[in-house]
Design a protein around this motif. Structure first.
Motif, mmCIF file in Angstrom:
data_model
loop_
_atom_site.group_PDB
_atom_site.id
_atom_site.type_symbol
_atom_site.label_atom_id
_atom_site.label_comp_id
_atom_site.label_asym_id
_atom_site.label_seq_id
_atom_site.Cartn_x
_atom_site.Cartn_y
_atom_site.Cartn_z
ATOM 1 N N UNK A 162 0.827 -1.203 0.000
ATOM 2 C CA UNK A 162 0.000 0.000 0.000
ATOM 3 C C UNK A 162 0.866 1.259 0.000
ATOM 4 N N UNK A 163 1.971 1.219 0.743
ATOM 5 C CA UNK A 163 2.875 2.372 0.738
ATOM 6 C C UNK A 163 3.498 2.568 -0.636
ATOM 7 N N UNK A 164 3.922 1.471 -1.250
ATOM 8 C CA UNK A 164 4.506 1.566 -2.587
ATOM 9 C C UNK A 164 3.487 2.132 -3.563
ATOM 10 N N UNK A 165 2.225 1.622 -3.458
ATOM 11 C CA UNK A 165 1.179 2.125 -4.349
ATOM 12 C C UNK A 165 0.911 3.605 -4.102
ATOM 13 N N UNK A 189 11.914 -5.660 -0.800
ATOM 14 C CA UNK A 189 12.696 -4.483 -0.453
ATOM 15 C C UNK A 189 13.665 -4.117 -1.574
ATOM 16 N N UNK A 190 14.185 -5.110 -2.278
ATOM 17 C CA UNK A 190 15.018 -4.822 -3.447
ATOM 18 C C UNK A 190 14.201 -4.076 -4.496
ATOM 19 N N UNK A 191 12.954 -4.522 -4.677
ATOM 20 C CA UNK A 191 12.067 -3.823 -5.619
ATOM 21 C C UNK A 191 11.862 -2.377 -5.188
ATOM 22 N N UNK A 192 11.624 -2.167 -3.870
ATOM 23 C CA UNK A 192 11.440 -0.795 -3.377
ATOM 24 C C UNK A 192 12.683 0.043 -3.636
ATOM 25 N N UNK A 193 13.865 -0.548 -3.386
ATOM 26 C CA UNK A 193 15.108 0.186 -3.579
ATOM 27 C C UNK A 193 15.290 0.588 -5.043
ATOM 28 N N UNK A 194 14.972 -0.361 -5.938
ATOM 29 C CA UNK A 194 15.116 -0.047 -7.359
ATOM 30 C C UNK A 194 14.098 1.005 -7.806
ATOM 31 N N UNK A 195 12.886 0.899 -7.295
ATOM 32 C CA UNK A 195 11.871 1.904 -7.625
ATOM 33 C C UNK A 195 12.274 3.277 -7.090
ATOM 34 N N UNK A 196 12.889 3.284 -5.900
ATOM 35 C CA UNK A 196 13.335 4.552 -5.334
ATOM 36 C C UNK A 196 14.414 5.175 -6.201
ATOM 37 N N UNK A 197 15.364 4.336 -6.665
ATOM 38 C CA UNK A 197 16.400 4.853 -7.551
ATOM 39 C C UNK A 197 15.784 5.427 -8.822
ATOM 40 N N UNK A 198 14.802 4.697 -9.353
ATOM 41 C CA UNK A 198 14.139 5.196 -10.562
ATOM 42 C C UNK A 198 13.400 6.492 -10.279
ATOM 43 N N UNK A 199 12.768 6.588 -9.091
ATOM 44 C CA UNK A 199 12.056 7.816 -8.733
ATOM 45 C C UNK A 199 13.025 8.991 -8.592
ATOM 46 N N UNK A 200 14.187 8.726 -7.954
ATOM 47 C CA UNK A 200 15.180 9.797 -7.803
ATOM 48 C C UNK A 200 15.703 10.231 -9.168
ATOM 49 N N UNK A 201 15.946 9.229 -10.047
ATOM 50 C CA UNK A 201 16.401 9.569 -11.402
ATOM 51 C C UNK A 201 15.343 10.386 -12.135
ATOM 52 N N UNK A 316 -2.832 8.736 2.704
ATOM 53 C CA UNK A 316 -2.031 9.954 2.532
ATOM 54 C C UNK A 316 -1.466 10.450 3.861
ATOM 55 N N UNK A 317 -2.229 10.236 4.949
ATOM 56 C CA UNK A 317 -1.709 10.625 6.262
ATOM 57 C C UNK A 317 -0.513 9.748 6.637
ATOM 58 N N UNK A 318 -0.586 8.468 6.268
ATOM 59 C CA UNK A 318 0.571 7.599 6.465
ATOM 60 C C UNK A 318 1.769 8.122 5.681
ATOM 61 N N UNK A 319 1.517 8.593 4.459
ATOM 62 C CA UNK A 319 2.590 9.128 3.629
ATOM 63 C C UNK A 319 3.199 10.381 4.251
ATOM 64 N N UNK A 320 2.362 11.209 4.868
ATOM 65 C CA UNK A 320 2.852 12.421 5.522
ATOM 66 C C UNK A 320 3.815 12.061 6.655
ATOM 67 N N UNK A 321 3.373 11.136 7.538
ATOM 68 C CA UNK A 321 4.234 10.728 8.658
ATOM 69 C C UNK A 321 5.497 10.023 8.155
#
Length: 421
Positions: A162-165, A189-201, A316-321
């Motif tokens: 849900x957080x990833x979504x 978690x590897x998927x999250x890390x790769x998605x984060x790298x893609x998001x930063x890029x 969204x409140x979870x995302x804020x925290x």
């Protein structure tokens, strides 16, 4: 191995229960009375016939002595058969007492088969109850094991998905190699890390696009402004009406180009306004779960939360925290103090680290897109966390305040109230 122990234990207890039930249901050989003890009772009664008040029971048997006239001469305890008819119905042992070769009376030896059966039934019931209790304990223990190794990891992965979504890629998924899903959690978690790298890029690409648009707009606006200025001078000095009209047409086109370039620059800042925020009624007790999920490094103590109903989008409140705690982890790396209190029509959640804060002049910039404080140095980040948090809180009719506290940076999340419970 644990599954085999569980199944083996249940099977053993089941066989024990089956054995006990079998022994209690199937008929067994009737236990006969001790003839030696019965003969001893008869002999001692005959010997003491003339002084039965001094007679002493030499055995463990219970009996009654009746005279030839039917009167009771002696009994070991009350409640025994006191007549021949009652003794016959109770299947007691009846023997004659001979004194001087004449029948002087009878002795009735009490039949205790019913007590023996009752005692055996009680033992059977106790064994079955103990076995059922042990079965319940084993089942409860196995359920706890299943909950810890399967259900709980599934719930964690569900919350993580849900957080990833929701677009939150900063908080890692804690891996527990002891449960059956250790490899899955690592892959997630590897998927999250790769998605984060893609998001930063992607964020860097957007930043580069923004800079390119700014440069192009500047480069385009400068010659357009020169063209417009020259056209205005030409229109003012034109010798005839036709020349003046042509110059005015150039001026209008220059204004149009300037407007298009301005709109192109502004469009890059409108992307996040399409983020879906759907606030609804939410119980305040759910805040504890949201805060605990955000504080995955366990650096804060969550205080008691007042009972009330909030108007917020839980995701969204979870995302804020998540964004606030992630910033504290990255830039302060200290313990975190959390305070929750009711203030008028809002519930205020104050989250403060001990990192010393930032310059006062930089505080207003933290909630802007792609803006970061001077203390970020070479720490990885896109400068979108607090911008997104501020945008979500505004859409939930709340607000986000960033200020320097007593020890570090303080973020206050104001969540609107529906009602107080």
């Amino acid at each position: 191995m644990k599954n085999r122990v569980f199944i083996g234990g249940l099977l053993l207890l089941f066989l024990l229960e089956l054995l006990v039930l079998t022994l209690s249901v199937f008929p067994r050989e009737k236990k006969l009375q001790d003839t030696v003890a019965v003969n001893e009772v008869v002999k001692t009664v005959q010997r003491d016939w003339d002084s039965l008040e001094k007679h002493h029971n030499p055995t463990s048997l219970e009996y009654v002595v009746i005279g030839s006239d039917g009167a009771i001469r002696y009994r070991t305890k009350a409640g025994l058969s006191e007549s021949i008819n009652a003794a016959i119905s109770h299947k007691d042992t009846i023997l004659d007492i001979e004194v001087d070769s004449m029948i002087a009376g009878k002795v009735i030896v009490y039949n205790n088969d019913a007590l023996i059966v009752q005692s055996e039934i009680q033992r059977t019931v106790v064994v079955i109850i103990v076995a059922m209790f042990l079965q319940g304990c084993i089942c409860a223990g196995y359920f706890f094991y299943i909950h810890r190794t399967i259900i709980k990891p599934f719930r964690k992965m569900k919350a993580f998905a849900e957080r990833i979504a929701g677009g939150n890629l900063d908080i890692p998924l804690q891996m527990d190699r002891q449960n059956l899903f250790g490899a899955f959690t690592e892959s997630f978690d590897i998927m999250r890390s790769e998605l984060k790298k893609a998001r930063i890029a992607e964020a860097r690409a957007n930043e580069s696009k923004k800079e390119l648009v700014a440069k192009l707009s500047h480069d385009i606006k400068t010659p357009v402004a020169s063209i417009k200025a020259a056209s205005e001078v030409g229109a003012a000095l034109s010798p005839d009406e036709k020349s003046r009209v042509n110059y005015e047409q150039i001026i209008r086109k220059a204004d149009q180009i300037n407007t298009l370039v301005t709109n192109l620059f502004s469009a890059t800042l409108e992307e996040l306004h399409e983020l879906s925020v759907i606030p609804a009624d939410m119980e305040s007790k759910d805040l504890r779960t949201l805060l605990e999920n955000a504080d995955y490094l366990h650096r804060a103590i969550i205080p008691p939360i007042p009972d009330c109903v909030l108007f917020a989008d839980k995701l969204r409140l979870q995302q804020v925290f998540d964004n606030i705690f992630a910033n504290s982890y990255k830039y302060a790396d200290t313990a975190i103090n959390v305070a929750v209190c009711l203030e008028e029509n809002d519930l205020a959640i104050r989250i403060e680290d001990s990192g010393g804060g930032i310059r006062e002049s930089e505080l207003p910039l933290l909630k802007e897109k792609f803006k970061r404080g001077s203390n970020t140095k070479d720490i990885e980040g896109a400068g979108l966390g607090l911008y997104i948090a501020d945008h979500c809180m505004k859409r939930m009719q709340g607000r986000l305040e960033i200020e320097n506290g007593a020890k570090g940076l303080r973020a206050t999340v104001w969540v609107s109230l529906c009602r107080i419970i």
